[in-house]
Design a protein around this motif. Sequence first.
Motif, mmCIF file in Angstrom:
data_model
loop_
_atom_site.group_PDB
_atom_site.id
_atom_site.type_symbol
_atom_site.label_atom_id
_atom_site.label_comp_id
_atom_site.label_asym_id
_atom_site.label_seq_id
_atom_site.Cartn_x
_atom_site.Cartn_y
_atom_site.Cartn_z
ATOM 1 N N MET A 1 0.786 -1.181 0.049
ATOM 2 C CA MET A 1 -0.140 0.054 -0.183
ATOM 3 C C MET A 1 0.861 1.270 -0.037
ATOM 4 S SD MET A 1 -2.923 1.156 2.752
ATOM 5 C CE MET A 1 -3.254 -0.456 3.089
ATOM 6 N N SER A 2 0.627 2.141 -0.928
ATOM 7 C CA SER A 2 1.517 3.317 -0.882
ATOM 8 C C SER A 2 0.682 4.326 -0.154
ATOM 9 C CB SER A 2 1.451 4.071 -2.388
ATOM 10 O OG SER A 2 0.368 4.062 -2.864
ATOM 11 N N GLU A 3 1.287 5.792 0.217
ATOM 12 C CA GLU A 3 0.953 6.622 1.173
ATOM 13 C C GLU A 3 0.493 6.148 2.344
ATOM 14 O OE1 GLU A 3 -2.399 7.652 -1.498
ATOM 15 O OE2 GLU A 3 -1.427 9.606 -1.976
ATOM 16 N N THR A 6 -0.324 8.652 5.058
ATOM 17 C CA THR A 6 -1.865 9.279 5.238
ATOM 18 C C THR A 6 -2.923 8.346 5.932
ATOM 19 O OG1 THR A 6 -2.710 8.234 3.194
ATOM 20 C CG2 THR A 6 -1.351 10.443 2.950
ATOM 21 N N TYR A 7 -2.300 7.356 6.326
ATOM 22 C CA TYR A 7 -3.093 6.666 7.051
ATOM 23 C C TYR A 7 -3.089 6.451 8.662
ATOM 24 C CZ TYR A 7 -4.500 3.944 2.893
ATOM 25 O OH TYR A 7 -4.611 3.605 1.590
ATOM 26 N N LEU A 12 -5.601 1.345 9.802
ATOM 27 C CA LEU A 12 -4.801 0.139 9.745
ATOM 28 C C LEU A 12 -5.250 -1.051 10.558
ATOM 29 C CD1 LEU A 12 -1.346 2.009 9.418
ATOM 30 C CD2 LEU A 12 -2.773 1.178 7.459
ATOM 31 N N TRP B 54 -14.082 -6.516 5.652
ATOM 32 C CA TRP B 54 -12.820 -5.819 6.391
ATOM 33 C C TRP B 54 -13.222 -5.703 7.638
ATOM 34 C CZ3 TRP B 54 -7.916 -4.420 6.840
ATOM 35 C CH2 TRP B 54 -7.691 -3.409 7.512
ATOM 36 N N MET B 89 -5.392 -8.710 2.217
ATOM 37 C CA MET B 89 -4.770 -7.802 3.137
ATOM 38 C C MET B 89 -5.721 -7.891 4.378
ATOM 39 S SD MET B 89 -5.275 -3.721 3.402
ATOM 40 C CE MET B 89 -4.568 -2.728 4.673
ATOM 41 N N TRP B 117 -3.120 -7.876 -3.743
ATOM 42 C CA TRP B 117 -2.228 -6.981 -3.083
ATOM 43 C C TRP B 117 -1.144 -7.245 -2.914
ATOM 44 C CZ3 TRP B 117 -1.411 -7.413 2.900
ATOM 45 C CH2 TRP B 117 -0.979 -5.885 3.255
ATOM 46 N N ASN B 147 -6.233 -1.042 -3.603
ATOM 47 C CA ASN B 147 -5.390 0.529 -3.193
ATOM 48 C C ASN B 147 -4.439 0.648 -4.441
ATOM 49 O OD1 ASN B 147 -7.078 1.349 -1.049
ATOM 50 N ND2 ASN B 147 -5.720 0.431 0.436
ATOM 51 N N LEU B 149 -2.119 -0.646 -5.713
ATOM 52 C CA LEU B 149 -0.894 -1.024 -5.440
ATOM 53 C C LEU B 149 -0.210 -1.774 -6.625
ATOM 54 C CD1 LEU B 149 1.596 -1.459 -3.533
ATOM 55 C CD2 LEU B 149 0.508 -3.631 -2.974
ATOM 56 N N ARG B 178 -8.641 8.322 -1.056
ATOM 57 C CA ARG B 178 -7.200 8.599 -1.595
ATOM 58 C C ARG B 178 -6.924 8.384 -3.045
ATOM 59 N NH1 ARG B 178 -6.802 6.441 3.390
ATOM 60 N NH2 ARG B 178 -5.692 7.527 5.202
ATOM 61 N N ARG B 179 -5.972 9.202 -3.606
ATOM 62 C CA ARG B 179 -5.399 8.896 -4.848
ATOM 63 C C ARG B 179 -6.607 9.056 -5.953
ATOM 64 N NH1 ARG B 179 -1.505 3.719 -4.528
ATOM 65 N NH2 ARG B 179 -0.626 4.649 -6.507
#
Lengths: 226, 307
Positions: A1-3, A6-7, A12, B54, B89, B117, B147, B149, B178-179
């Motif tokens: 996972m990038s960034e 920001t988490y 998490l 999740w 994940m 992932w 995400n 990735l 995000r993103r």
Amino acid sequence: MSEWWTYGPRDLLMFSQQTYYRLFELYNLELWPLQILALGLGAAVLALGWRGGDRAGRAIAAILAVCWLWVAWGFHWQRYASINVAAGYFALAFVVQALLLLWLGAGRGRLTPLPATRLQQRAGLGLLLFALLLFPLMGPLLGRSWTQAEVFGMVPDPTALATLGVLLLAGGRPAWALFPIPVAWCLLSGTTLWAMESTDFAVVPFAALLAVLLAVGGALMKRSSR
Amino acid sequence: MEKSPDLARRRLLGAVAAAPLLWPALGRAQPARPATRAIPSSGEAVPRVGLGSWITFNVGNDRVARDARAEVMRAFFLAGGRLIDSSPMYGSSQEVIGYALKKLGRPANLFAADKVWISDGAEGRAQIERSRRLWGIPRFDLVQVHNLLSWQAHLPTLFAMKAANQLRYVGITTSHGRRHDEMAQIMASQPIDFVQLSYNLFDREAEQRLLPLARERGIAVIVNRPFQQGALLRRLGRHPLPPWAAEIDCRSWAQFVLKFIISHPAVTCAIPATTRVDHVRENMGAATGRLPDQAMRARMAAWVDRR
């Protein structure tokens, strides 16, 4: 996972509070009465710490190393890894700590109970007693089941706190290399509990930071008194 | 991908065959069927509420909790649910879903959505295969790049697997808003079937660009985190449900929130996660009855904005 930056911890967190404490419950039930043996080892650490001397320090280090190795295998690798993808890394860190304890404590005698100050001695014994006796009671006192009690030598938090207590007792000649992993674990554990909205999230990090402050304070006092 | 009549018939027969397994209490009235929406790239209809996993399905080896999650899935299927979403994940979630599918009997119309992932693109196929074995299914319906990735490496693999009939749809995901720039870029340039993103009454940023783009490009949209992990419902729960919520057949805040999400014309389905059978029934209920029109959606958003 990038960034990653920001988490937040709550983004998490992979499991619920219920699942986390249920892990302790199933672990305790499966391994009972190993907890009594673990507490016996803890009592031995306390007695050796009280008695003092080089051989006692080496014996304490060996006992703690066994506990860290067991927690790495029995808790992190065998159980925590089933709900936390990072638990393998935790297991590795606990093995490293066990090896450091064997090398510096059992091998080089750096855990000889020799507190720098009376305060350090009291705090060290107090932290040991807290980890051994009070910590397992904390969950039940907060309304969690007795079967979810966290026992020294079985699970990470009281094992790390007891180790910090021993390090304070050996504060006359502190083995600084033995501090980072228990302290890092205590901070991580507190963060996990905070993310789970557990009411006692501050206890373990606070105790760890207090131990560090007392260790540093003792070392500074000793240096200035030379 | 065209919807084949044979496939549809097989699914119907499968659902009928699985019904006794899922519905042991004979003679009990089955709940209303949920509304569906077509996946733009195929026309296949999927229920507008799915099931996320999740946190909720990550219960490790706890047999009691696994059985409880199996009951959640049973209630989900009985209420007409099809799409279940997971990821490597999510700890033990895939394994727990697999456990439940084995226990309940896998409905023929299950829509299995998972993710890849892993940073190393060369490991993507192996990870998808591990995930498939954990679910215990012949293939995934949808595999998404989690995400974003290493999406540059994974998308060619997923397209190749789709061409080889090893999966049916390809997607990408993001969460927490995000993103979005990168996601828009991929949506505009790659022949993906699905996107998954966060969108709810308090976080409507996706309405600006991603949702219109999805409509324009014919991409199905799965909405994750509809309740912001429960925080949104705790916030709304401080207020009574407005009386006009009855005009769209809302009986709870959860339904209010879900109806707002799934009534967006670009949204294919929302995937709330839960550990409770009563909540999964309540969530599925959001896909039944009246849904808000544009005026009602504006009223809902305005009400929330004033709080």
